[in-house]
Every structure is written in structure tokens, then in C-alpha cells.
Design a protein around this motif. Sequence first.
Motif, short mmCIF file in Angstrom:
data_model
loop_
_atom_site.label_atom_id
_atom_site.label_comp_id
_atom_site.label_asym_id
_atom_site.label_seq_id
_atom_site.Cartn_x
_atom_site.Cartn_y
_atom_site.Cartn_z
N THR A 42 2.54 21.86 5.03
CA THR A 42 2.18 20.95 5.62
C THR A 42 0.90 20.57 5.09
OG1 THR A 42 1.96 19.60 7.63
CG2 THR A 42 1.18 21.78 7.76
N GLY A 43 0.52 19.10 5.44
CA GLY A 43 -0.75 18.61 5.19
C GLY A 43 -1.56 18.53 6.29
N GLY A 44 -2.70 17.92 6.16
CA GLY A 44 -3.48 17.81 7.19
C GLY A 44 -4.52 19.15 7.35
N SER A 45 -5.22 19.24 8.29
CA SER A 45 -6.32 20.17 8.40
C SER A 45 -5.72 21.51 9.33
CB SER A 45 -7.57 19.95 9.27
OG SER A 45 -7.11 19.39 10.62
N PRO A 47 -3.27 23.55 8.81
CA PRO A 47 -2.78 24.80 8.23
C PRO A 47 -3.89 25.76 7.44
CG PRO A 47 -2.13 22.82 6.85
CD PRO A 47 -2.64 22.21 8.35
N ASP A 74 4.95 16.50 2.71
CA ASP A 74 4.60 15.13 2.22
C ASP A 74 3.34 15.06 1.63
OD1 ASP A 74 3.23 14.11 5.73
OD2 ASP A 74 2.79 15.74 4.31
N ARG A 76 0.08 12.33 0.29
CA ARG A 76 -0.49 10.96 0.18
C ARG A 76 -0.64 10.47 -1.07
NH1 ARG A 76 -4.72 13.49 3.65
NH2 ARG A 76 -3.83 13.99 5.53
N ASN A 86 -2.90 16.52 -0.15
CA ASN A 86 -2.34 17.99 0.70
C ASN A 86 -2.18 18.80 -0.33
OD1 ASN A 86 -2.11 16.71 2.83
ND2 ASN A 86 -0.17 15.98 2.77
N GLY A 140 2.97 20.16 10.73
CA GLY A 140 1.71 19.86 11.38
C GLY A 140 2.33 19.07 12.51
N LEU A 141 1.47 18.79 13.71
CA LEU A 141 1.97 17.94 14.64
C LEU A 141 0.60 17.00 14.76
CD1 LEU A 141 3.91 17.05 17.08
CD2 LEU A 141 2.38 18.64 18.66
N GLY A 142 0.89 15.74 14.46
CA GLY A 142 -0.18 14.67 14.83
C GLY A 142 -0.57 14.20 16.29
N HIS A 146 3.64 12.80 15.62
CA HIS A 146 4.40 12.43 14.25
C HIS A 146 4.27 13.94 13.61
CE1 HIS A 146 0.31 12.21 12.27
NE2 HIS A 146 0.89 12.78 11.50
N VAL A 147 5.36 13.97 12.84
CA VAL A 147 5.52 15.23 11.87
C VAL A 147 5.96 14.77 10.74
CG1 VAL A 147 6.19 17.08 13.59
CG2 VAL A 147 8.00 15.57 12.40
N LEU A 148 5.31 15.47 9.43
CA LEU A 148 5.48 14.78 8.17
C LEU A 148 4.86 13.52 8.25
CD1 LEU A 148 9.27 15.99 7.75
CD2 LEU A 148 7.27 17.11 6.76
N ARG A 178 2.82 7.17 1.62
CA ARG A 178 3.13 8.71 1.29
C ARG A 178 4.40 8.76 0.83
NH1 ARG A 178 0.42 11.11 5.77
NH2 ARG A 178 -1.61 10.36 6.29
#
Length: 241
Positions: A42-45, A47, A74, A76, A86, A140-142, A146-148, A178
Motif C-alpha cells: 500500500t501507499g501512504g505513510s 506501512p 495504487d 500516484r 508510493n 492502508g485506511l484513509g 477510503h482504501v486504495l 492515480r
Amino acid sequence: MSAPVVQVVDDVDAFAEACAAHVVEACRAAIAARGRFAIALTGGSTPGPMHRALARAPHRDAIAWQKVDVFFGDERAVPPDAPQSNYRAARETLLDHVPIPSAQVHRIEAERSDLAAVARGYEATLRRVCGGALDLLVVGLGKDAHVLSLWPGSALVEERSSLVVASVDPPMDPPLSRVTLTPAAVEAAQSVLAIATSAAKHAALERALHADDDPRAVPAHVLRRAREVRFVVDRAAASGA
Ligand code: 6PG
């Protein structure tokens, strides 16, 4: 789908260890059953701590990296060396530190202009490598649940034919188009690891786990159609404190 397993751990260090141990076990089981392990990161912070735990002993040495294929849930629409990438985040925290053959890291080339073509090509790779069925999909969970790159109100939460689509101008942070895996990819996966840390994710986690089923409003509800889901969350996300 069986009911999700929810694992609550005390802090981010315990979170990293719990997620890494889960990945190692999923890898062991997939290689025992199929000889390969296909995982989507997953992307984001969120992981980051998990990636760093996987990049060091004992977890790094417990994974047969030459039998692993890494995908991305996913990406960007930026170059692979951009701060918002990501892929760049996964490379810096994990992929540069483990002996995985570069040909087995399947980057989403979202910097290209035709994102629909990128999505089609990525889906073809996903189908070629693992028949479209990931062994483990990490999401990850926004804060908005949201996911993905499936955001609240998006019709993409009902996409069940394509495994990968373009997500153009989503109202997400960062505000970038994305390429994203779809609910079809979630349902095809053997297992999903959903991760969340910090009190900021408490409301989203409650909605993901307990709200009436409504993927349009709560995209994380697409996980309810997965074969198997484990949530690993820290106590702050679980309690809100
Ligand atoms: C993305 C991510 C996205 C992310 C959540 C949580 O590309 O934006 O894939 O789905 O997982 O937004 O992000 P954080 O971990 O940064 O809170």
C-alpha cells in the motif's frame, strides 16, 4: 467472506512487528502451496514501520525473496522518484534493502500520460504473474475510510470486471490522479491485510468495521467481500485516545 480478524497492538513498534510477522507467514504459506508469493504493497505513510521491519532480521531472512513478486495497490500519477510516489516510499523503506530481483518488482508506471493504458497493462501483468489473485493485498485506511484509491462517492467502489483502473482527479490527498486496484482485485486476493495507526484513523476504523454496508459512503466496506481480512491496528486507532 469470513468475519475480519482485528488485531490491536500497543504501539507502532508492536504494529510493525505484527504486520511483518503476518507477511512472513503469508509468504511461507503461499510458497508452500504454490511455490511463489505475490504481494501488493500500500501507499501512504502507515506501512513505513512494517516495511522497515521486513527489511531487517529476522523477518528479512525469513522470506524467500527470489520467489516473491511485489505489486502496488495504487500509485500516484508522478515519476517514480517523486516525493509522492508510493513506489519511491517502498523502495526507500524496503525494496532497496532486500535481495528481491528487480524484475519481480512490478511498478505501476503512472507517470505516463495514458493512465487507462497503464491500468490495462498492469492488469495484464497481474494476470500473467499470479492469475490476478494476489496472495496478500496490503491496504492502508484513509481518514475518510477510503482504501486504495477508491474514494467516498466514487463509482469505482462498484468496479468488478477490471482488476486495475485509472482514478482520475480523485478528491484525495495528495490531489493527484492515480492508477488503482479495484474491488475485483480485492475479491480475487487470497487475503487482505488492512492497516491503520493513530487516533486520527479511529473514526474511519469504526465505520469500516461496524457501519451498515455502504461502499459508496465507506469504501473500506469493499473489504467485506474479500476472502479473508486481517486488520492490524495500534491502540490509538482502536480507541481514539
Ligand atoms: C495512497 C494510498 C492510500 C493510503 C491511505 C492511508 O496512494 O494514497 O494507497 O490509499 O493507504 O490514504 O494513507 P496514510 O497511510 O498516509 O494515512
